[in-house]
Design a protein around this motif. Structure first.
Motif, short mmCIF file in Angstrom:
data_model
loop_
_atom_site.label_atom_id
_atom_site.label_comp_id
_atom_site.label_asym_id
_atom_site.label_seq_id
_atom_site.Cartn_x
_atom_site.Cartn_y
_atom_site.Cartn_z
N GLY A 158 0.83 -1.20 0.00
CA GLY A 158 0.00 0.00 0.00
C GLY A 158 0.86 1.25 0.00
N ASN A 159 0.20 2.42 0.04
CA ASN A 159 0.94 3.68 0.13
C ASN A 159 0.10 4.63 0.98
N THR A 160 0.62 4.90 2.19
CA THR A 160 -0.17 5.71 3.14
C THR A 160 -0.28 7.15 2.66
N HIS A 161 0.70 7.66 1.91
CA HIS A 161 0.69 9.06 1.49
C HIS A 161 -0.46 9.34 0.52
N THR A 162 -0.74 8.39 -0.37
CA THR A 162 -1.81 8.59 -1.34
C THR A 162 -3.06 7.82 -0.97
N ALA A 163 -3.06 7.15 0.22
CA ALA A 163 -4.20 6.36 0.69
C ALA A 163 -4.55 5.25 -0.28
N TRP A 164 -3.51 4.64 -0.88
CA TRP A 164 -3.74 3.44 -1.69
C TRP A 164 -3.60 2.25 -0.74
N GLN B 67 5.30 19.36 -4.40
CA GLN B 67 4.18 20.31 -4.50
C GLN B 67 3.34 20.19 -3.24
N THR B 68 2.96 21.34 -2.67
CA THR B 68 2.15 21.37 -1.45
C THR B 68 0.79 21.97 -1.77
N GLU B 69 -0.27 21.27 -1.38
CA GLU B 69 -1.64 21.74 -1.62
C GLU B 69 -2.45 21.61 -0.34
N ILE B 70 -3.45 22.49 -0.18
CA ILE B 70 -4.40 22.36 0.94
C ILE B 70 -5.39 21.26 0.58
N THR B 71 -5.36 20.15 1.33
CA THR B 71 -6.27 19.04 1.03
C THR B 71 -7.00 18.60 2.28
N GLN B 72 -8.02 17.79 2.08
CA GLN B 72 -8.79 17.25 3.20
C GLN B 72 -7.98 16.16 3.88
N ILE B 73 -7.98 16.18 5.22
CA ILE B 73 -7.35 15.12 6.00
C ILE B 73 -8.40 14.56 6.96
N PRO B 74 -8.26 13.30 7.36
CA PRO B 74 -9.37 12.64 8.11
C PRO B 74 -9.44 13.00 9.59
N PHE B 75 -8.60 13.91 10.09
CA PHE B 75 -8.65 14.27 11.51
C PHE B 75 -8.60 15.80 11.62
N PRO B 76 -9.00 16.41 12.78
CA PRO B 76 -9.02 17.88 12.89
C PRO B 76 -7.63 18.45 12.62
N PRO B 77 -7.49 19.61 11.97
CA PRO B 77 -8.55 20.54 11.54
C PRO B 77 -9.18 20.22 10.19
N VAL B 82 -0.73 19.55 2.53
CA VAL B 82 -0.10 18.23 2.41
C VAL B 82 0.81 18.25 1.18
N SER B 83 2.04 17.75 1.37
CA SER B 83 3.00 17.76 0.27
C SER B 83 2.98 16.43 -0.49
N ALA B 84 3.21 16.53 -1.80
CA ALA B 84 3.49 15.33 -2.60
C ALA B 84 4.93 15.44 -3.07
N LYS B 85 5.74 14.43 -2.80
CA LYS B 85 7.11 14.44 -3.30
C LYS B 85 7.51 13.03 -3.70
N PHE B 86 8.60 12.96 -4.49
CA PHE B 86 8.97 11.68 -5.08
C PHE B 86 9.30 10.62 -4.04
N SER B 87 9.82 11.06 -2.86
CA SER B 87 10.27 10.08 -1.87
C SER B 87 9.10 9.37 -1.17
N HIS B 88 7.86 9.71 -1.54
CA HIS B 88 6.71 9.00 -0.97
C HIS B 88 6.48 7.65 -1.64
N SER B 89 7.17 7.40 -2.77
CA SER B 89 6.96 6.13 -3.48
C SER B 89 8.30 5.42 -3.68
#
Lengths: 209, 209
Positions: A158-164, B67-77, B82-89
């Motif tokens: 899975g991939n927690t960053h993209t919620a896959w 790239q950093t964008e304002i996105t929905q997250i499942p806990f407050p607030p 949230v950033s997307a970068k290559f090292s997440h995969s």
């Protein structure tokens, strides 16, 4: 002593001399390739057969990976049998296409190599054509292995960053098939690398010093 | 007339004859490789430089894809940057490692090829060593391109069967970087294929008919 020295020169220099057998004796098939090109043609045939076998095995294992499990679905009746199969991912479809081509090419080139083993006169020309296809197929098979491996890894971890979310906790048998298929195709890539290196070694040995 | 015929034979047969220049004239660098090996050494240097350039560009484009964008997250607030970068995969990390090695090898082999261009006597030996590394790197770069491309395709299109949602509708700039990087590395793979085929062609031309 003189005849022994002649035999020695016959082994090292494959060009026809006065002591080498005349071309009429080519009916005695096995001996000429073994002396003129060493172990190369036999290893070549074995590697090409391994390429065919790995292509066939990885395609069959990938195609037979379908698994059906009762899983949660977001609409009534909320639990239903859902299948996982290779055709749900474009990467796995590309993998099957690439490995099918590789296996088919392995079969054809095995047959042609056996023919060249029996008639060594046309061996160099066939070889220099085959090595170009070997290089192209190496690129295709390696990229297919990478693509299928990359997608399979997401399925496994899975991939927690993209919620896959991972799928291998539910479809374990499917994932074992995918993993086995990718491993066999990695073996096929290594066989192709060995084939190319062996061909280059064999061609460059024929350059006069 | 006789001297013109001598010059003609000098072009076709590169072995030293009585009319060829003595080895002491090798200070006049540019002429010998052009006549003895044709266009090959120059094309070789150009392709190796292109390999270096494509490795460098694809690594830089991939690494600068954050790239950093304002996105929905499942806990407050519930909404946060949230950033997307290559090292997440893991696939993109493998991609950066493989293309870094390819770019570094491209730089080293460009320099050595320029050296071989100036001293053509050691060219064949260097070539037959380089072509083995070329084949290995072709496998590595092609598999890295496949892995990154496979994961990027899921990011672009998602996968409804496994409920992997696409991310490129949110992180468009990130995805453009990934796509550009994969395209450049595909170009690098093609350059490696051309390098191997060119080397084989150059080696097999030296076999006496």
């Amino acid at each position: 002593m003189a005849s022994a020295a002649d035999k020695e020169s016959e082994k090292i220099i494959p060009v026809p001399t006065s002591t080498s057998p005349p071309p009429e004796t080519k009916g005695l098939a096995a001996a000429p390739p073994a002396t003129s090109a060493g172990y190369f043609p036999v290893v070549n045939v074995v590697l090409r057969f391994l390429l065919f076998a790995s292509g066939l095995v990885s395609v069959v294992v990938m195609v037979t990976s379908k698994q059906t499990e009762i899983t949660q679905i977001p609409f009534p009746p909320f639990r239903a049998p859902v299948s996982a199969k290779f055709s749900h991912s474009p990467a796995f479809i590309y993998f099957v296409a690439a490995l099918s081509v590789a296996g088919f090419y392995g079969l054809i080139s095995t047959l042609v190599s056996i023919y060249a083993l029996l008639k060594p006169s046309c061996s160099t020309k066939i070889l220099s054509h085959f090595v170009i296809f070997d290089v192209l197929l190496l690129g295709i098979v390696a990229s297919a292995t990478g693509a299928a491996g990359g997608v399979a890894y997401i399925g496994l971890k899975g991939n927690t960053h993209t919620a896959w979310r991972k799928v291998c906790n539910v479809y374990g048998d499917f994932c074992r098939h995918i993993g086995g298929s990718v491993a066999v195709s990695l073996f096929g890539s290594i066989v192709l690398v060995l084939l190319v290196i062996l061909s280059i070694h064999s061609i460059s040995k024929k350059i006069p010093k």
